[in-house]
Design a protein around this motif. Structure first.
Motif, PDB file in Angstrom:
ATOM      1  N   GLN A   1       1.012  -1.264  -0.093  1.00 46.42           N
ATOM      2  CA  GLN A   1       0.154   0.023   0.025  1.00 46.42           C
ATOM      3  C   GLN A   1       0.850   1.208  -0.053  1.00 46.42           C
ATOM      4  OE1 GLN A   1      -2.577  -0.514   3.350  1.00 46.42           O
ATOM      5  NE2 GLN A   1      -3.799  -2.116   2.401  1.00 46.42           N
ATOM      6  N   LEU A   2       2.028   1.213   0.908  1.00 50.70           N
ATOM      7  CA  LEU A   2       2.988   2.398   0.779  1.00 50.70           C
ATOM      8  C   LEU A   2       3.549   2.576  -0.390  1.00 50.70           C
ATOM      9  CD1 LEU A   2       4.078   4.540   2.388  1.00 50.70           C
ATOM     10  CD2 LEU A   2       5.958   2.847   3.202  1.00 50.70           C
ATOM     11  N   PHE A   3       3.803   1.457  -1.142  1.00 42.89           N
ATOM     12  CA  PHE A   3       4.465   1.740  -2.580  1.00 42.89           C
ATOM     13  C   PHE A   3       3.676   2.288  -3.345  1.00 42.89           C
ATOM     14  CE2 PHE A   3       5.681   0.084  -6.635  1.00 42.89           C
ATOM     15  CZ  PHE A   3       6.934   0.483  -6.802  1.00 42.89           C
TER      16      PHE A   3
ATOM     17  N   LYS B   1       1.074   4.486  -2.630  1.00 38.19           N
ATOM     18  CA  LYS B   1       1.037   5.664  -2.491  1.00 38.19           C
ATOM     19  C   LYS B   1       2.170   6.539  -2.837  1.00 38.19           C
ATOM     20  CE  LYS B   1      -2.097   5.060   1.792  1.00 38.19           C
ATOM     21  NZ  LYS B   1      -2.174   5.231   3.256  1.00 38.19           N
ATOM     22  N   ILE B   2       3.382   6.035  -2.764  1.00 39.44           N
ATOM     23  CA  ILE B   2       4.529   6.761  -3.206  1.00 39.44           C
ATOM     24  C   ILE B   2       4.517   6.968  -4.653  1.00 39.44           C
ATOM     25  CG2 ILE B   2       7.153   6.674  -3.187  1.00 39.44           C
ATOM     26  CD1 ILE B   2       6.932   5.370  -0.735  1.00 39.44           C
ATOM     27  N   LYS B   3       4.149   5.851  -5.387  1.00 42.96           N
ATOM     28  CA  LYS B   3       4.070   6.127  -6.773  1.00 42.96           C
ATOM     29  C   LYS B   3       3.070   7.046  -7.379  1.00 42.96           C
ATOM     30  CE  LYS B   3       3.572   3.206 -10.987  1.00 42.96           C
ATOM     31  NZ  LYS B   3       3.252   1.762 -11.529  1.00 42.96           N
ATOM     32  N   ASP B   4       1.825   7.090  -6.687  1.00 47.76           N
ATOM     33  CA  ASP B   4       0.929   8.062  -6.852  1.00 47.76           C
ATOM     34  C   ASP B   4       1.526   9.498  -6.542  1.00 47.76           C
ATOM     35  OD1 ASP B   4      -0.581   6.142  -7.470  1.00 47.76           O
ATOM     36  OD2 ASP B   4      -1.801   6.018  -5.644  1.00 47.76           O
ATOM     37  N   ILE B   5       2.296   9.533  -5.552  1.00 48.69           N
ATOM     38  CA  ILE B   5       2.809  10.869  -5.257  1.00 48.69           C
ATOM     39  C   ILE B   5       4.022  11.458  -6.380  1.00 48.69           C
ATOM     40  CG2 ILE B   5       4.317  12.235  -3.599  1.00 48.69           C
ATOM     41  CD1 ILE B   5       2.977  10.668  -1.224  1.00 48.69           C
ATOM     42  N   LYS B   6       4.592  10.325  -6.817  1.00 46.89           N
ATOM     43  CA  LYS B   6       5.826  10.688  -7.703  1.00 46.89           C
ATOM     44  C   LYS B   6       4.966  11.165  -8.901  1.00 46.89           C
ATOM     45  CE  LYS B   6       9.642   8.581 -10.226  1.00 46.89           C
ATOM     46  NZ  LYS B   6      10.461   7.489 -10.135  1.00 46.89           N
ATOM     47  N   ASP B   7       4.028  10.489  -9.623  1.00 41.58           N
ATOM     48  CA  ASP B   7       3.458  10.843 -10.551  1.00 41.58           C
ATOM     49  C   ASP B   7       2.741  12.115 -10.400  1.00 41.58           C
ATOM     50  OD1 ASP B   7       3.834   8.364 -11.665  1.00 41.58           O
ATOM     51  OD2 ASP B   7       2.167   7.454 -11.162  1.00 41.58           O
TER      52      ASP B   7
END
Length: 545
Positions: free
Chosen positions: A106-108, A110-116
């Motif tokens: 789940q954390l990964f 969220k991080i990917k969404d933040i990066k995008d």
């Protein structure tokens, strides 16, 4: 049977639970306890003896046994609880691991969404600030260009002002301006590839070099000029007065501190002479055009007087180049006496009077005055001019007064101008010998010869009477040749008196000039005397007269 099994079980358990001393020490540090049962060296017999030290204490044995059994049951319960609790540890660990993996996933995400979202935001910001960035670059370049142009204007104007102030010698303004120009020039080091910038840089370097040379020249001109003014020849007697005072003061204060054979006072005087000669030579080389005859003779007179004073005061034992004076030979030279005669008869008496040459006994002679010798050409040129004026005066006097009259005592006698000429020759020779007996004396020899020839042509040959047979005029050579008949010239009594006077004067000049040659050979240094010839006298009347 049960007792034996329990005993074996206890022994096996004891063997299994036997721990090393290091482990036992670590357990004691982690779980400190005062209970004897927890000790590694537990001894049951000693423990029982501790519980029942006497026979009377055995009355409580039942209570003690009950307490021990209760404690054993508590320990068994604790052990069972721990063992049962460990059966669920593996299942709980797997469940926790699965939960952690799910959380990481789940954390990964969220991080990917933040990066995008960040990339989208960055792209949006770039699109928004694209024009602003271009304007910022333009502003920065424009500011740099304006600053550079301003520095270039300051540099160009500063270089022009620097060159102008250098020419005007405005050193106070140049000091501040030069530092500013150098600081501005540092901003253009990366632009030295541009020809105009490189040219300005070279102009600054040239201005710095010229400024340094000019300032140094101004200092050399200002300070030494004042020093040379004080140390000029007209104040040379101040030098000698100063050293006299210093020597007197030295002898009064320090004369007894050194042995007499050291001659310290004389050494100080000699060192002063060497320094004075060197410094006077430098000053005269620098101001050679300002040297006049009277000033030069004044300085030489004061210097020779001081050298004579040193000779009276000191023996000259500290001088390394002192030579013993040679005993002179007896001479019959007519130019030895100091007093100069005024007429020809007195000079003839002096010519026949033998004189002895006094050898100089001054060891300090020339120790300072030697520096004046390169400048004696001023004195020689002055005497050359005086002799020329004297010959012109003789010619004008002869024309005004005329030849000696016939029937008088002066008829046919030696011309008075001849005696005056040799008297002046003697004065020049004596004075020059006191100044120098080297090259200046050789130069005087040439001057003597020059004006003897002029006297012969202008006074003697030039005043011989003319005849009709010889349109070019008579010469002494033609007079001495015997002629007969119509070739013999006829003269009046006045002309014969004039011819006799001229011949007598020529004979007197020839005899006196030969003695002058001998005297010059005695006066000139021997090293130069062997190399030079003195053709002062004429070889015969036909050549000179």
């Amino acid at each position: 049977m049960m007792d034996e099994e329990e005993l074996e079980y206890a022994e096996d358990l004891e063997a299994i639970l036997h721990l090393t001393p290091e482990v036992q020490l670590a357990i004691e540090q982690v779980f400190p306890s005062q209970d004897p049962l927890d000790r590694a060296d537990f001894n049951a017999v000693e423990y029982i003896n501790t519980l029942f030290p006497t026979e009377q204490s055995l009355a409580n044995i039942d209570d003690v046994v009950n307490k021990i059994r209760l404690k054993i049951r508590c320990l068994d319960d604790n052990i069972r609880t721990v063992v049962r609790g460990q059966t669920n540890v593996g299942q709980d660990g797997r469940q926790a691991l699965e939960e952690a993996q799910v959380a990481i996933g789940q954390l990964f995400g969220k991080i990917k969404d933040i990066k995008d979202k960040a990339e989208k935001s960055e792209q949006m910001v770039k699109e928004i600030t694209r024009d602003i960035k271009q304007l910022d670059h333009a502003k920065r370049h424009l500011t740099t260009s304006i600053t550079t142009l301003n520095h270039l204007h300051m540099l160009a104007g500063g270089v022009d002002s620097l060159e102008a102030m250098t020419r005007k010698r405005q050193y106070g303004e140049v000091a501040n301006l030069l530092q500013g120009v150098v600081n501005v020039l540092e901003h253009f080091h990366k632009y030295m590839g541009i020809p105009q910038i490189r040219q300005l840089s070279e102009r600054v370097k040239v201005a710095q070099s010229e400024l340094g040379t000019q300032i140094l020249a101004d200092f050399e001109e200002a300070f030494p000029a004042q020093g040379s003014k004080v140390a000029w020849l007209d104040k040379i007697d101040r030098r000698y007065a100063w050293i006299k005072r210093q020597l007197v003061d030295y002898e009064e204060k320090y004369g007894r501190m050194f042995p007499e054979e050291w001659c310290m006072t004389e050494r100080i005087a000699v060192e002063f002479c060497h320094i004075t000669r060197t410094e006077l030579a430098k000053v005269m080389r620098t101001r050679a055009k300002e040297i006049e005859v009277k000033l030069l003779l004044f300085a030489i007179q004061r210097t020779t007087n001081f050298e004579g004073l040193l000779a009276k005061r000191f023996s000259g034992c500290t001088l390394t180049d002192v030579k013993k004076p040679e005993t002179p030979l007896e001479s019959t030279n007519p130019f030895l006496e100091d007093d100069v005669g005024e007429d020809g008869s007195e000079m003839e008496e002096d010519l026949d009077r033998p004189k002895k040459h006094k050898a100089p006994d001054n060891p300090f002679h020339g120790i300072i005055s030697k520096c004046f010798e390169p400048h004696l050409y001023v004195y020689i040129e002055s005497q050359d001019k005086n002799l020329g004026e004297m010959i012109d005066r003789f010619v004008s006097d002869f024309r005004a007064q005329g030849p000696p009259k016939a029937g008088t005592e002066d008829g046919g006698a030696v011309l008075p101008s001849c005696a005056d000429l040799f008297v002046y020759y003697k004065k020049c020779m004596v004075q020059c010998s006191q100044l120098s007996t080297g090259e200046p004396m050789i130069a005087f020899t040439t001057i003597f010869q020059k004006y003897l020839r002029e006297y012969a042509w202008k006074i003697l040959s030039g005043n011989l009477p003319k005849t009709s047979s010889n349109s070019g005029g008579l010469t002494i050579k033609s007079l001495l040749q015997e002629k007969e008949g119509s070739e013999a010239a006829k003269f009046t009594v006045e002309e014969l008196c004039l011819i006799c006077s001229i011949l007598s004067t020529a004979e007197y000049c020839l005899a006196t000039t030969q003695q002058l040659e001998d005297k010059l050979k005695e006066k000139v240094d021997k090293t130069l005397c062997d190399l030079q010839q003195y053709p002062v006298a004429c070889s015969g009347p036909g050549r000179c007269l």
